[in-house]
Design an enzyme around this catalytic site. Structure first.
Site: not given
Ligand code: PMP
Length: 362
Positions: A197, A173, A104
């Site tokens: 989550k 994030d 990420w």
């Molecule tokens: N950052 C983290 C730490 C994540 O775990 C995730 C999704 N698993 C995301 C960003 C991406 O999020 P989204 O699907 O809401 O774009």
């Protein structure tokens, strides 16, 4: 398990607290005496204004966030924040520091480069397959901000404490650990989290932004990609994801009124993760993948002696009512995501199942 629900270890979208689902169910046909569902009422109504303002107030109380910050609800997931952050907060001619702790973070970095903007990788744990959180990082003194990923959902690592940036605004994030523990908001210029989550269903991303950061937002950005648009209109410039915001509000209500706040939540999460890691540390069969000091309290990633055993473990677990234990498709292995709504009962039952599985297959 009279509700027919399984023990849910999904990484996201993930388990929601049962009382929240029950409340949604009970209010679904007639929200607040309106004779309509929350999905059918105007986002301009007093009823919905009550919903969004209650969610914001609860967020402020839970995280001890004062008037220096705005709490916003956006769409496009955390992934859109990867792009909006440099668009809004990284002026051309300046550089931002990023810490790369996994997939990420890598995606967040890519969005800066797509915009042709400048960044420094202040630290990375890529050398050991992202199994740890870098320590003693030296940040660039003139960085526009420092970006980190507080919990790495795929690799199962988490910052135990946040780095000292020497006054440079920290941006995190927190998609996979927001509201799992208390933290001091004051070093942060911005915190963001996809809701799906720890705080609600998919479809909404919470952004907590310090008001002085809004002064950086360039005029020429499209309206919907500017933080100021959301800050000026209480996230009601256009039609927001009203159902998702309502559900987030209910999760925050549950956190405040049933759990008793983030100190109590953190204690529970510590106990859950501690139980699971202790069971694995006592066995040669299950091997946690993250370094001990970097282990996530939210996503417990582990391996078994072979891929064949891992497949059998995931399949047999599912047959016994434990869902979501397969590791992320990019890394394989196993992962138990134990967010706020996955209770100690689920963790205890899982450790018992794991011991039995080891006995039969070890
Ligand atoms: N950052 C983290 C730490 C994540 O775990 C995730 C999704 N698993 C995301 C960003 C991406 O999020 P989204 O699907 O809401 O774009």
């Amino acid at each position: 398990m009279s509700t027919g629900r399984i023990y849910n270890f999904n990484a996201g979208p993930a388990a929601l607290p049962l009382p929240v689902l029950e409340k949604i169910q009970s209010e679904l046909l007639d929200f607040g005496g309106s004779g309509m569902s929350i999905m059918e009422i105007s986002h301009r109504s007093a009823l919905f204004e009550g919903v969004i303002n209650d969610a914001i107030s609860r967020c402020r109380r839970l995280l001890h966030v004062g008037d220096a910050y705005e709490i916003l609800f956006l769409q496009g997931g955390a992934s859109t924040q990867f792009a909006m952050i440099p668009m809004n907060l990284l002026p051309r001619g300046r550089s931002a520091d990023y810490v790369n702790t996994g997939a990420w973070a890598t995606k967040a970095i890519r969005e800066v480069r797509i915009q042709g903007k400048t960044l420094t990788i202040a630290a990375s744990s890529e050398d050991r397959n992202f199994a740890y959180i870098p320590q003693n990082i030296r940040f660039s003194p003139d960085a526009a901000y420092v970006h980190i990923t507080s919990n790495n959902t795929i690799k199962g690592t988490q910052w135990a404490g946040f780095p000292d940036t020497g006054g440079i605004p920290l941006i995190a994030d927190m998609s996979s650990d927001i509201m799992s523990r208390p933290f001091d908001i004051s070093p942060f210029g911005l915190v963001y989290a996809g809701a799906q989550k720890n705080i609600g269903p998919a479809g909404v991303c919470m952004v907590i932004i310090r008001k002085d950061m809004l002064e950086r937002v360039p005029e020429e950005l499209p309206t919907m990609l500017r933080y100021t648009t959301y800050a000026e209109k209480n996230s009601l410039y256009n039609t927001p994801p009203s159902m998702a915001i309502y559900a987030v509000g209910l999760v925050l209500e549950w956190l405040e009124d049933t759990i008793g706040g983030l100190d109590a939540m953190a204690e529970l999460n510590e106990k859950k993760a501690g139980t699971l890691y202790a069971a694995m540390d006592a066995s040669d069969f299950y091997r946690p993948t993250a370094d001990m000091d970097s282990r996530s309290r939210m996503n417990v990633t582990f391996r078994l002696p072979s891929e064949e055993l891992e497949d059998r473990f995931v399949a047999e677990a599912l047959a016994h009512g434990f869902g979501g234990l397969k590791g992320h498709r990019s890394v394989g292995g196993c992962r138990a995501s134990i967010y706020n709504a996955t209770g100690m009962d689920a963790v205890t039952a899982l450790t018992e199942f794991m011991a039995e599985f080891e006995q039969k297959n070890g």
